[in-house]
Write a protein that holds these residues in place. Structure first.
Motif, short mmCIF file in Angstrom:
data_model
loop_
_atom_site.label_atom_id
_atom_site.label_comp_id
_atom_site.label_asym_id
_atom_site.label_seq_id
_atom_site.Cartn_x
_atom_site.Cartn_y
_atom_site.Cartn_z
N SER A 77 25.66 -6.64 35.22
CA SER A 77 25.97 -5.47 34.26
C SER A 77 24.59 -5.31 33.96
CB SER A 77 26.44 -6.50 33.04
OG SER A 77 25.12 -6.15 31.67
N TRP A 101 28.84 -2.48 34.39
CA TRP A 101 29.87 -3.25 34.31
C TRP A 101 31.15 -2.37 33.26
CZ3 TRP A 101 32.53 -8.31 35.37
CH2 TRP A 101 33.57 -8.20 34.33
N LEU A 102 32.25 -1.90 33.62
CA LEU A 102 33.46 -1.31 33.10
C LEU A 102 34.47 -2.13 32.81
CD1 LEU A 102 33.01 1.56 35.99
CD2 LEU A 102 31.52 0.95 33.54
N ASP A 104 37.51 -1.43 28.94
CA ASP A 104 38.21 -0.68 27.84
C ASP A 104 37.65 0.35 27.16
OD1 ASP A 104 37.91 -2.92 26.45
OD2 ASP A 104 39.83 -3.13 26.72
N ASN A 109 30.82 1.59 28.51
CA ASN A 109 31.17 2.23 29.71
C ASN A 109 29.99 3.01 29.99
OD1 ASN A 109 33.22 0.14 30.15
ND2 ASN A 109 34.47 1.64 30.48
N LYS A 110 29.70 4.00 29.01
CA LYS A 110 28.34 4.42 28.66
C LYS A 110 27.22 4.18 28.96
CE LYS A 110 26.76 8.96 26.30
NZ LYS A 110 27.01 9.17 24.94
N GLU A 112 26.71 1.11 30.42
CA GLU A 112 25.87 0.38 31.39
C GLU A 112 26.12 1.18 32.88
OE1 GLU A 112 26.69 -2.23 32.50
OE2 GLU A 112 27.13 -3.39 30.63
N GLY A 131 31.79 -1.24 38.92
CA GLY A 131 32.86 -1.37 38.07
C GLY A 131 32.70 -2.75 38.55
N VAL A 134 38.22 -4.08 37.82
CA VAL A 134 38.97 -2.93 36.81
C VAL A 134 40.33 -2.76 37.42
CG1 VAL A 134 38.75 -0.70 35.62
CG2 VAL A 134 36.52 -1.65 36.80
N ASP A 139 42.41 -2.40 33.45
CA ASP A 139 40.54 -1.33 32.25
C ASP A 139 41.01 -0.45 32.44
OD1 ASP A 139 40.79 -4.33 31.21
OD2 ASP A 139 38.96 -4.31 31.65
N LEU A 140 40.54 0.68 33.26
CA LEU A 140 40.83 1.78 33.37
C LEU A 140 42.07 2.29 34.51
CD1 LEU A 140 36.86 1.95 33.67
CD2 LEU A 140 38.08 2.64 31.94
N PHE A 148 33.58 7.92 37.50
CA PHE A 148 32.76 7.39 37.08
C PHE A 148 31.97 7.09 38.70
CE2 PHE A 148 34.29 5.11 33.16
CZ PHE A 148 33.32 5.32 32.72
#
Length: 303
Positions: A77, A101-102, A104, A109-110, A112, A131, A134, A139-140, A148
């Motif tokens: 992270s 770390w990505l 939900d 997320n931004k 990170e 990520g 993920v 999560d995405l 990303f």
């Protein structure tokens, strides 16, 4: 390669079953002293969990413990104090694989991603990971993750950029594989119920599947390990002896075939019990109190 290292590597995995507990412990100490390519950071103290603020003091103390044994450290992270890990690691002369770390939460997320960019552009990152698992967690979407990755690659041009996931995801998702400069694959025979006797062969097959999917790109094993306590899974059983055997075999293979491995993990962390069951708290080479788990007498081990 030194005579000492060459002698250690001549020991095959099959020999480990014939060793006494003391003999296994002594070999573990020798292999540990010989050093690792990399290790995953475990910064959270007892009572902490992701989202809690890490202090410089605790990060510095734990990196000081692992410093003699590893060339690289992997962080997960770029927020809540985790951004200090690569900064202090560089101070200690340790190379860094730094992850954003990505999940939900779009706002996290931004933060990170911006943190990763800043660390890389300030010279604290040797490999950037956009990520971790993920796709495995769901999560995405694949398209969101790709956005990303390409966004980071536009602004981080001085170091390789990749994405971390289970080895098989790179076969299933060629667009992600294509987007990565380097393939960062997690390989856990334990989590697929493989017995300790066949675990090294199993991990080699996992790695080779990632190599095939990579189409010539470098593959790094970003996580692998074996728990020392907890409930088993299929033919995989946690124990002190099995954890030592797995570590020894992984490190000997890493050196013999020049496989870049980040061992999971440095310290036991109790918060992982909720996500992984009781075994989650017992993946470290050191316990939650930062004491060596697998040898009683540290004579001959560098401090």
């Amino acid at each position: 390669m030194s005579y000492r290292a060459d002698k250690i590597m001549s020991l095959s995995g099959a020999n480990l079953n014939d060793k006494t507990s003391k003999g296994l412990e002594n070999l573990f100490k020798r292999v540990l002293k010989n050093g690792m390519h990399g290790i995953c950071s475990s910064p959270y103290e007892e009572g902490q969990e992701p989202g809690d603020q890490l202090t410089e003091k605790q990060i510095r103390r734990r990196l000081k413990i692992i410093k003699p044994y590893t060339k690289w450290v992997r962080s997960f992270s770029c927020t809540d104090g985790n951004e200090l890990i690569p900064k202090i690691a560089k101070e200690f002369g340790i190379k860094t694989l730094v992850g954003a770390w990505l999940g939900d939460d779009a706002e996290i997320n931004k933060r990170e991603i911006e943190g990763l960019k800043q660390l890389a552009n300030n010279g604290y990152v040797d490999i950037a990971a956009v990520g971790n698992e993920v796709m495995y967690r769901g999560d995405l979407s694949e398209e969101e993750l790709l956005d990303f990755i390409y966004d980071v690659k536009k602004e981080i041009t001085n170091v390789p950029v990749g994405y971390v996931d289970a080895y098989y995801e790179f076969t299933k998702r060629p667009k992600i594989t294509e987007a990565c400069d380097v393939i960062l694959a997690n390989c856990y025979p334990y989590w697929e119920g493989c017995s300790i006797e066949y675990s090294l062969i199993y991990m080699k097959d996992m790695y080779n599947q990632a190599v095939k999917a990579a189409n010539g790109k470098k593959v790094i094993i970003t996580e692998t390990g074996w728990p020392s306590e907890g409930e088993g899974l299929g033919g995989a059983f946690p124990s002190t002896a099995n954890a030592m055997k797995y570590f020894i075999n992984a490190q000997l293979w890493s050196k013999e075939d020049a496989i870049e491995i980040f061992y999971f993990s440095s310290f036991d962390e109790s918060w992982k019990v909720g996500n992984e069951g009781d075994v989650g708290a017992f993946w470290g080479l050191w316990d939650k109190n930062e004491k060596p788990k697998f040898y009683r007498n540290p004579i001959g081990i560098r401090k």
